[in-house]
Scaffold this active site. Structure first.
Site: not given
Ligand code: NAI
Length: 467
Positions: A147, A446
């Site tokens: 990391g 919608h």
């Protein structure tokens, strides 16, 4: 690879993973599930940056900061005004509990997959040996997944000057906070502090925030954050940071006017980037090559210059994102199992967790210009989206960039409500090589925010329905 658990195996492990973060853990688990004998070492905390000082704590703070706005919003929807009080230490405690729970989940998942876990700092002794403390372990393949760590410039080092590692463990919410660096970390944390009630100032070296992001989105983002009360000092350089008692004094230069100014804060967050965390691994000594930014060089199969040593995540090139590291971890597991592991670096979404969110995938307009690519742009504002309008979440827009000739979608950039989730549709579309017309012809429910995507796709061909 040697049979899992085989007594005749030449090595202790088929694969030894250094680093128990998002990428390393995924690779270890997948490899074990494919039948390899796997060991993994973690020196600090299981789950890495994401679980302990990154995505997870930040999302809890981010979510908590939403309520202050939701309480206000609710009044417009018929709720009576009520007085609420925020308790920082309750939030911090819940965050600690969640991290502890996840540390256990990570360990349990590794155990369940049959991976041997080592708590301790590992270093590479030679191509096939790793040392965890005094224990020497042999492995056919080694994966470096250690990391990154905050880059702390030399002008810092003063009390009350913190990095993102400490930001979630403060005793109280700072009243006046300075953020140095207007990138992902600074803006996410600064936005949380600001919404919880702090006065937040951001000093950014460049004339724009979030470098690398599509500039039109980045400009809109800054406008929205400024409206929320965050103070920006752009094109400015911090010279000196000095603590005295409970305050920190900073001196900075406005690079355009060359004027110096001194300001006082009670906390300073330094978020000027992160660097690969490879110190003490012995990589240079054994001949693993790094680039000029200290990142480990890898080929398309994620092999380093030493072929049995692999590297993934923040220690190699590419965005420092947990999900990118995960994809790479899984790809290495597949490659080692003889499959065709692959990461499509052109379609890695990025999300900034602020309010509104910012989400992006693929090329920016600036990149397309630089590549001299001919492209079309379709945009649609949330102001004209019925769901956003009803919910009173009208800030922001969707921007789609498509190839002028083939109509293939090259990049999608969104600032607006829930776009961190909406971007998945665009990543999927791009993964399948969709054209803007494919998206425009797809029926979107919608009323949803996702209709703004369909409209932006229609706008690529200059035919949006509602604008
Ligand atoms: P960053 O690279 O995103 O931003 C750093 C900013 O600091 C830049 O705008 C840069 O111009 C500025 N800067 C550099 N030196 C400076 C100075 N001396 N004075 C003033 N400004 C200065 O870095 P950040 O925010 O630290 O994040 C590091 C990495 O972590 C990023 O690559 C990002 O991908 C990752 N990350 C991703 C998150 C997400 O996906 N939501 C969240 C947090 C981090």
């Amino acid at each position: 690879m040697a049979e899992k658990g085989s007594e005749n195996a030449e090595y202790d492990y088929d694969l030894f993973v250094i680093g128990g973060g998002s990428g390393g853990v995924r690779c270890a688990r997948f490899s074990a599930q494919y039948g390899a004998k796997v060991g993994i070492a973690e020196e600090r905390y299981w789950g890495g940056t994401c679980v302990n000082v990154g995505c997870v704590p930040k999302k809890l703070f981010y979510y908590a900061s939403h309520y202050s706005e939701d309480f206000k919003e609710a009044e417009g929807f018929g709720w009576e005004k009520i007085e609420r009080k925020f308790d920082w230490l309750t939030l911090r405690g819940n965050k600690d509990n969640e991290i502890q729970r996840l540390n256990g989940v990570y360990r349990d998942l590794l155990d369940a997959a049959g991976v041997t876990c080592f708590n301790g700092r590992a270093r590479i002794a030679d191509n096939h040996h790793v040392l965890v403390g005094d224990t020497k372990i042999s492995a056919e393949k080694i994966l470096v997944a250690t990391g990154s760590w905050p880059d702390i410039p030399t002008f810092t080092g003063s009390e009350h000057v913190i990095s993102s590692n400490e930001a979630f463990s403060l005793d109280k919410l700072p009243e006046r906070a300075l953020v140095i660096g207007g990138g992902y970390i600074g803006l996410e944390m600064g936005s949380v502090w600001s919404r919880l009630g702090a006065e937040v100032t951001v000093i950014e070296y460049l004339d724009y925030i979030t470098p690398g992001m599509d500039r039109e989105i980045s400009n809109e983002f800054k406008k929205i954050l400024s409206k929320q009360g965050i103070i920006f000092k752009m094109g400015s350089k911090v010279n000196k940071v000095k603590s005295s008692g409970s305050t920190v004094t900073i001196n900075y230069t406005d690079l355009k006017s060359s004027k110096d100014e001194t300001l006082e804060f009670d906390k300073v967050l330094v978020s000027v980037g992160r660097k690969p965390y490879t110190e003490g691994l012995n990589l240079t000594k054994i001949g693993v090559k790094k680039d000029e930014k200290g990142r480990i060089e890898v080929n398309a199969k994620l092999q380093t210059s030493i072929k049995n040593i692999y590297a993934i995540g923040d220690v190699i090139k590419g965005p420092m994102l947990a999900h990118k590291a995960e994809e790479e971890g899984i790809a290495v597991a597949e490659i080692l199992a003889g499959q065709a592991g692959h990461v499509n670096y052109d379609v890695i979404p990025g999300v900034i967790y602020t309010s509104p969110e910012v989400a992006t995938v693929g090329k920016t307009e600036e990149q397309l210009k630089e590549e001299k690519k001919s492209y079309k742009v379709g945009k649609f504002p949330f102001l004209a989206n019925s769901r956003a309008k009803v919910n009173n979440e009208t800030e922001g827009f969707v921007k789609i960039l498509a190839d002028s000739k083939t109509d293939k979608v090259l990049g999608v950039h969104i600032i607006g409500p829930h776009c961190g989730d909406m971007i998945a549709e665009m990543a999927l579309a791009m993964e399948f090589g969709a054209s803007a017309e494919d998206i425009a012809r797809t029926c979107h429910a919608h009323p949803t925010h996702t209709e703004a995507i369909k409209e932006a796709a229609l706008a690529v061909d200059k035919r949006p329905i509602h604008f």
